[in-house]
Design a protein around this motif. Structure first.
Motif, PDB file in Angstrom:
ATOM      1  N   ASP A  15       0.837  -1.201   0.000  1.00 28.42           N
ATOM      2  CA  ASP A  15       0.000   0.000   0.000  1.00 28.42           C
ATOM      3  C   ASP A  15       0.872   1.251   0.000  1.00 28.42           C
ATOM      4  O   ASP A  15       1.636   1.479   0.931  1.00 28.42           O
ATOM      5  CB  ASP A  15      -0.895   0.032   1.248  1.00 28.42           C
ATOM      6  N   GLY A  16       0.775   2.054  -1.054  1.00 32.11           N
ATOM      7  CA  GLY A  16       1.543   3.293  -1.127  1.00 32.11           C
ATOM      8  C   GLY A  16       2.918   3.123  -1.748  1.00 32.11           C
ATOM      9  O   GLY A  16       3.603   4.108  -2.008  1.00 32.11           O
ATOM     10  N   THR A  17       3.319   1.883  -1.998  1.00 37.45           N
ATOM     11  CA  THR A  17       4.641   1.614  -2.587  1.00 37.45           C
ATOM     12  C   THR A  17       4.509   0.939  -3.955  1.00 37.45           C
ATOM     13  O   THR A  17       5.100   1.384  -4.936  1.00 37.45           O
ATOM     14  CB  THR A  17       5.475   0.707  -1.656  1.00 37.45           C
ATOM     15  N   ALA A  28       6.138   0.106 -11.155  1.00 43.12           N
ATOM     16  CA  ALA A  28       6.181  -1.083 -10.295  1.00 43.12           C
ATOM     17  C   ALA A  28       6.488  -2.348 -11.099  1.00 43.12           C
ATOM     18  O   ALA A  28       7.359  -3.146 -10.722  1.00 43.12           O
ATOM     19  CB  ALA A  28       4.865  -1.232  -9.537  1.00 43.12           C
ATOM     20  N   LEU A  29       5.787  -2.534 -12.218  1.00 44.42           N
ATOM     21  CA  LEU A  29       6.021  -3.735 -13.030  1.00 44.42           C
ATOM     22  C   LEU A  29       7.435  -3.750 -13.597  1.00 44.42           C
ATOM     23  O   LEU A  29       8.100  -4.797 -13.618  1.00 44.42           O
ATOM     24  CB  LEU A  29       5.003  -3.799 -14.178  1.00 44.42           C
ATOM     25  N   ASP A  30       7.918  -2.597 -14.042  1.00 42.31           N
ATOM     26  CA  ASP A  30       9.277  -2.519 -14.600  1.00 42.31           C
ATOM     27  C   ASP A  30      10.322  -2.841 -13.533  1.00 42.31           C
ATOM     28  O   ASP A  30      11.340  -3.484 -13.827  1.00 42.31           O
ATOM     29  CB  ASP A  30       9.531  -1.114 -15.165  1.00 42.31           C
ATOM     30  N   PHE A  31      10.085  -2.396 -12.302  1.00 39.72           N
ATOM     31  CA  PHE A  31      11.034  -2.682 -11.218  1.00 39.72           C
ATOM     32  C   PHE A  31      11.118  -4.183 -10.951  1.00 39.72           C
ATOM     33  O   PHE A  31      12.208  -4.749 -10.824  1.00 39.72           O
ATOM     34  CB  PHE A  31      10.620  -1.941  -9.950  1.00 39.72           C
ATOM     35  N   LEU A  32       9.964  -4.844 -10.888  1.00 34.14           N
ATOM     36  CA  LEU A  32       9.957  -6.292 -10.632  1.00 34.14           C
ATOM     37  C   LEU A  32      10.622  -7.050 -11.789  1.00 34.14           C
ATOM     38  O   LEU A  32      11.350  -8.026 -11.562  1.00 34.14           O
ATOM     39  CB  LEU A  32       8.520  -6.773 -10.432  1.00 34.14           C
ATOM     40  N   SER A 234       5.534   8.047  -2.570  1.00 30.95           N
ATOM     41  CA  SER A 234       4.338   7.824  -3.381  1.00 30.95           C
ATOM     42  C   SER A 234       3.114   7.473  -2.543  1.00 30.95           C
ATOM     43  O   SER A 234       2.041   7.223  -3.101  1.00 30.95           O
ATOM     44  CB  SER A 234       4.599   6.701  -4.390  1.00 30.95           C
ATOM     45  N   GLY A 235       3.269   7.445  -1.218  1.00 33.00           N
ATOM     46  CA  GLY A 235       2.160   7.048  -0.350  1.00 33.00           C
ATOM     47  C   GLY A 235       1.912   8.050   0.753  1.00 33.00           C
ATOM     48  O   GLY A 235       1.606   9.212   0.495  1.00 33.00           O
ATOM     49  N   LEU A 259      13.468   4.329  -8.086  1.00 33.57           N
ATOM     50  CA  LEU A 259      14.286   3.273  -7.471  1.00 33.57           C
ATOM     51  C   LEU A 259      14.771   2.308  -8.541  1.00 33.57           C
ATOM     52  O   LEU A 259      15.929   1.872  -8.520  1.00 33.57           O
ATOM     53  CB  LEU A 259      13.469   2.527  -6.408  1.00 33.57           C
ATOM     54  N   LYS A 260      13.893   1.982  -9.469  1.00 36.94           N
ATOM     55  CA  LYS A 260      14.300   1.097 -10.580  1.00 36.94           C
ATOM     56  C   LYS A 260      15.478   1.698 -11.340  1.00 36.94           C
ATOM     57  O   LYS A 260      16.445   0.996 -11.677  1.00 36.94           O
ATOM     58  CB  LYS A 260      13.118   0.896 -11.528  1.00 36.94           C
ATOM     59  N   ASP A 261      15.426   2.992 -11.618  1.00 36.57           N
ATOM     60  CA  ASP A 261      16.516   3.642 -12.350  1.00 36.57           C
ATOM     61  C   ASP A 261      17.830   3.572 -11.574  1.00 36.57           C
ATOM     62  O   ASP A 261      18.909   3.432 -12.159  1.00 36.57           O
ATOM     63  CB  ASP A 261      16.160   5.106 -12.624  1.00 36.57           C
ATOM     64  N   ALA A 262      17.743   3.650 -10.233  1.00 36.92           N
ATOM     65  CA  ALA A 262      18.960   3.603  -9.407  1.00 36.92           C
ATOM     66  C   ALA A 262      19.551   2.196  -9.357  1.00 36.92           C
ATOM     67  O   ALA A 262      20.774   2.035  -9.300  1.00 36.92           O
ATOM     68  CB  ALA A 262      18.630   4.076  -7.993  1.00 36.92           C
TER      69      ALA A 262
END
Length: 264
Positions: A15-17, A28-32, A234-235, A259-262
């Motif tokens: 929730d919120g993340t 979110a999907l790209d990060f996973l 984001s939350g 976070l994904k970019d980092a």
């Protein structure tokens, strides 16, 4: 400071993340997908005890995320593990949803819903079916000395469009106002939940990062458990909230997208 790229297992608040209500957060999907490409691990770790692992698997599937129940760890599950280690088969007065009740029954606990029973524990979860009668009975048991636990202390559950639902922390405040008593909290920021997840996943603490949107649970957990903490804005937490807080994260990003970019 640690390099975020060295983290091998990300514990992800939901929730919120990952999502807000029924809306997936951008990235979110790209990060996973990136974690899978890099052969890194993740576990969805949530304080929200209103749903059990099965419900979360179904919700994530609707949002386009395919995972099995082993990838979900809730404060409700952590609470049943704690109780099984201390008093298997205990009699519990539970303030919880039907999903949480199902989780407790599946783990061998006897749920009591009336007054004046010889119970072992009062357990407070994120009870979206809460009634005044439940609160009254719980207060009577707690006032009479029964052991009082809470699955988590979050005050609010973030929703879409900047809205919130009162969470278990607000219910804890109500009970404290009546009884003067506070619960032993099982979920974040208690390090017990991290010890359980680390053991389950087989990672060392220096290889783990907690990612979440709340300072007093997600980020405080990082400090309490000695793991890397990552705050996403984001939350619940705003930039202004973070500037005023003495709880510091190892890394701060606007959302999981950055976070994904980092990590890339």
């Amino acid at each position: 400071m640690k390099d975020i790229k060295d983290i091998k297992c990300f514990l992800l608040d939901m929730d919120g993340t990952i999502y807000l209500g029924d809306q997936l957060i951008d990235g979110a999907l790209d990060f996973l997908s990136l974690l899978e490409e890099q052969d890194k691990s993740f576990v969805f770790l949530t304080n929200n005890s209103s749903k059990n692992s099965t419900v979360y698997v179904e919700k994530l599937k609707r949002l386009g995320i395919e995972v099995d129940e082993n990838k979900i760890f809730t404060s409700g599950e952590a609470t049943t593990i704690y109780l099984k280690n201390n008093k298997p088969g205990a009699k519990v007065f539970l303030l919880g949803t039907p999903s949480l009740e199902e989780e407790f029954c599946r783990n061998g606990f006897t749920l009591v819903d009336g007054r004046d029973e010889d119970i072992d524990y009062v357990v407070l979860g994120f009870d979206t079916t809460l009634t005044y009668e439940k609160l009254w009975i719980a207060c009577d048991y707690i006032r009479n000395g029964k052991t009082y636990l809470a699955t988590h202390p979050d005050y609010n559950c973030p929703l879409e469009e900047g809205k919130f639902m009162p969470d278990a922390g607000a219910m804890i405040a109500f009970i404290k106002a009546s009884t003067g008593k506070e619960p032993y909290v099982i979920g974040k920021p208690n390090k017990t939940i991290i010890d359980a997840v680390a053991s389950k996943c087989g990672f060392k603490k220096e290889e783990i990062a907690m990612v979440g949107d709340r300072l007093y649970t997600d980020i405080k957990t990082g400090a309490n458990a000695g793991i890397t903490s990552v705050l996403v804005l984001s939350g619940e937490t705003t930039n202004e909230d973070y500037d005023k807080s003495d709880i510091r994260a190892d890394f701060v990003y606007p959302s999981i997208k950055e976070l994904k970019d980092a990590v890339k």
